[in-house]
Write a protein that holds these residues in place. Structure first.
Motif, PDB file in Angstrom:
ATOM      1  N   ASN A   1      28.182  32.837  54.844  1.00  0.00           N
ATOM      2  CA  ASN A   1      28.959  33.995  54.438  1.00  0.00           C
ATOM      3  C   ASN A   1      29.845  34.453  55.592  1.00  0.00           C
ATOM      4  O   ASN A   1      29.347  34.993  56.576  1.00  0.00           O
TER       5      ASN A   1
ATOM      6  N   TYR B   1      32.555  37.647  53.297  1.00  0.00           N
ATOM      7  CA  TYR B   1      33.251  37.742  52.019  1.00  0.00           C
ATOM      8  C   TYR B   1      32.841  39.012  51.275  1.00  0.00           C
ATOM      9  O   TYR B   1      31.682  39.414  51.275  1.00  0.00           O
ATOM     10  N   LYS B   2      33.820  39.616  50.593  1.00  0.00           N
ATOM     11  CA  LYS B   2      33.570  40.826  49.805  1.00  0.00           C
ATOM     12  C   LYS B   2      33.275  40.507  48.344  1.00  0.00           C
ATOM     13  O   LYS B   2      32.720  41.350  47.624  1.00  0.00           O
ATOM     14  N   SER B   3      33.666  39.304  47.899  1.00  0.00           N
ATOM     15  CA  SER B   3      33.480  38.913  46.509  1.00  0.00           C
ATOM     16  C   SER B   3      33.566  37.397  46.416  1.00  0.00           C
ATOM     17  O   SER B   3      33.971  36.719  47.379  1.00  0.00           O
TER      18      SER B   3
ATOM     19  N   ASP C   1      35.712  35.810  44.626  1.00  0.00           N
ATOM     20  CA  ASP C   1      37.137  35.486  44.729  1.00  0.00           C
ATOM     21  C   ASP C   1      37.594  35.464  46.179  1.00  0.00           C
ATOM     22  O   ASP C   1      38.465  34.667  46.559  1.00  0.00           O
ATOM     23  N   ASP C   2      37.019  36.332  46.990  1.00  0.00           N
ATOM     24  CA  ASP C   2      37.328  36.342  48.425  1.00  0.00           C
ATOM     25  C   ASP C   2      36.908  35.016  49.051  1.00  0.00           C
ATOM     26  O   ASP C   2      37.637  34.434  49.872  1.00  0.00           O
ATOM     27  N   PHE C   3      35.726  34.520  48.677  1.00  0.00           N
ATOM     28  CA  PHE C   3      35.279  33.198  49.134  1.00  0.00           C
ATOM     29  C   PHE C   3      36.229  32.111  48.643  1.00  0.00           C
ATOM     30  O   PHE C   3      36.646  31.235  49.419  1.00  0.00           O
TER      31      PHE C   3
ATOM     32  N   ALA D   1      39.291  32.258  48.031  1.00  0.00           N
ATOM     33  CA  ALA D   1      40.574  32.323  48.736  1.00  0.00           C
ATOM     34  C   ALA D   1      40.555  31.529  50.039  1.00  0.00           C
ATOM     35  O   ALA D   1      41.616  31.146  50.549  1.00  0.00           O
TER      36      ALA D   1
ATOM     37  N   ARG E   1      39.726  25.591  44.599  1.00  0.00           N
ATOM     38  CA  ARG E   1      39.663  26.850  43.864  1.00  0.00           C
ATOM     39  C   ARG E   1      39.796  26.616  42.366  1.00  0.00           C
ATOM     40  O   ARG E   1      39.050  27.162  41.562  1.00  0.00           O
TER      41      ARG E   1
END
Length: 380
Positions: free
Chosen positions: A173, A176-178, A180-182, A184, A191
């Protein structure tokens, strides 16, 4: 160092929970007294299963236990995830008896953790030497210490044990906040693939996490049915290493560290996995399914684990051993270790030569995978 008294224990209960856990220095759930005792009292490990406990303890002159080691007499090489069957075959073809052998491990659990439990480096070395002496005095073929921590592995190498290195694929980790953040952080192609896989699965099933006190015996019945079905389809046997009673026992003693993820078709649970939470890491363990849904395994075991880790602020997901397919899903190679003492020099010499070549090959492969095959953006 003061003189230490060695004892061999056929049950971890002889050592006791407080004495055992006092020597642990991390939150790894698999080295806990509760996990190891559950394996014993529910019939997962015993002489009949080929895992006979012979745990070691070292006590000072006041009787206080200063170090312990999870140790087993093994009558086969199953449930270890560090494969030595070719060594056994070669030795037996040469007229030797490879089994029984000694195994310092967490049965059926390929997770790195302490194998020499003591805060004192000298006691740790004494534990390793005691295991070697036990191997010699009982004329066993070998001692195998699997998935130790790297510092223990280095110590064992300094003591003359043969060193083996392999790799597992773990997700880290990066704040990451979400999910989708990962995503990105990945290449555009990766993706798109992951989004498509998740969309396809989630158009068929709903996913739900069941954690800690939410877990019921009914959930465990369902989980065990998934695991049995998968064992039967994959290996032709519906008898997993872990008994159904084991899951009930850890629900009693370790429920706060358990996290299930289930997949549902309507109201019917059709797949699931059990994970353990330890410190800053989520450990993925057994999984199973009653249905064949493309990418379901990836969703239940890998993507859901990432979602959970991000939501809980965990730093890592360890999703089990093997599987380069994890790489394209954001799980990068990390080294794992084992150390081996082979009593007969006729077997030791060729194994030692092989392990030198194998370590070099593993290091080269890990470097290639990180630099050339990583799913992450270059320079990211």
């Amino acid at each position: 160092m003061t003189a230490l008294t060695l004892k061999v224990h056929n049950r971890i209960a002889e050592i006791g929970e407080s004495a055992w856990n006092a020597l642990r220095d991390d939150d790894n759930p698999f080295t806990s007294f509760a996990y190891l005792e559950a394996l014993e009292i529910t019939g997962c490990v015993n002489q009949a299963s080929g895992w006979q406990p012979v745990h070691l303890s070292l006590s000072d002159d006041t009787g206080v236990i200063q170090g312990v080691m999870p140790l087993y007499v093994k009558y086969h090489s199953m449930g270890e995830y560090v494969f030595d069957q070719s060594w056994a075959q070669a030795y037996e073809q040469a007229g030797g008896s490879y089994y029984p052998k000694l195994q310092a491990a967490i049965p059926f659990t390929p997770v790195t953790g302490a194998r020499l439990l003591s805060p004192d480096p000298q006691v740790r070395q004494a534990l390793a030497q005691a295991a070697i002496s036990l191997c010699d005095s009982n004329k066993l073929s070998s001692l195998h210490i699997t998935f130790p921590r790297e510092d223990e592995w280095q110590l064992m190498g300094e003591m003359g044990l043969l060193q083996r290195r392999d790799q597992q694929f773990w997700w880290d980790n990066a704040g990451y906040k979400s999910f989708d953040d990962f995503l990105a952080a990945l290449s555009s192609n990766r993706r798109k693939v992951i989004r498509r896989e998740r969309r396809d699965v989630q158009s068929i099933v709903d996913l739900k996490w069941i954690v800690g006190a939410e877990i019921t015996e009914a959930h465990l019945d369902q989980l065990y049915g998934f695991i049995e079905n998968t064992y039967d389809r994959k290996w032709g046997t519906g008898r997993p290493y872990l008994t159904r009673a084991f899951f009930s026992r850890i629900r009693e003693t370790m429920r706060d560290q358990m996290a299930l993820v289930f997949a549902y078709e309507g109201s019917e649970a059709v797949a699931g996995a059990i994970n353990f939470i330890g410190g800053d890491t989520l450990y993925g363990r057994q999984w199973g399914a009653l249905v064949d849904v493309p990418f379901l395994h990836f969703e239940v075991c890998y993507y859901q684990a990432i979602d959970f880790a991000i939501a809980r602020g965990l730093k890592r997901v360890e999703a089990g051993t093997q599987g380069e397919h994890k790489l394209s899903r954001g799980y990068l190679p990390n080294p794992v270790y084992s150390a081996h003492y082979i009593r007969d020099k006729r077997l030791r010499a060729p194994v030692e030569a092989y392990l030198v070549r194998e370590r070099e090959a593993v290091a080269e492969q890990m470097l290639f995978l990180v630099e050339e095959a990583s799913p992450f953006k270059k320079g990211g």
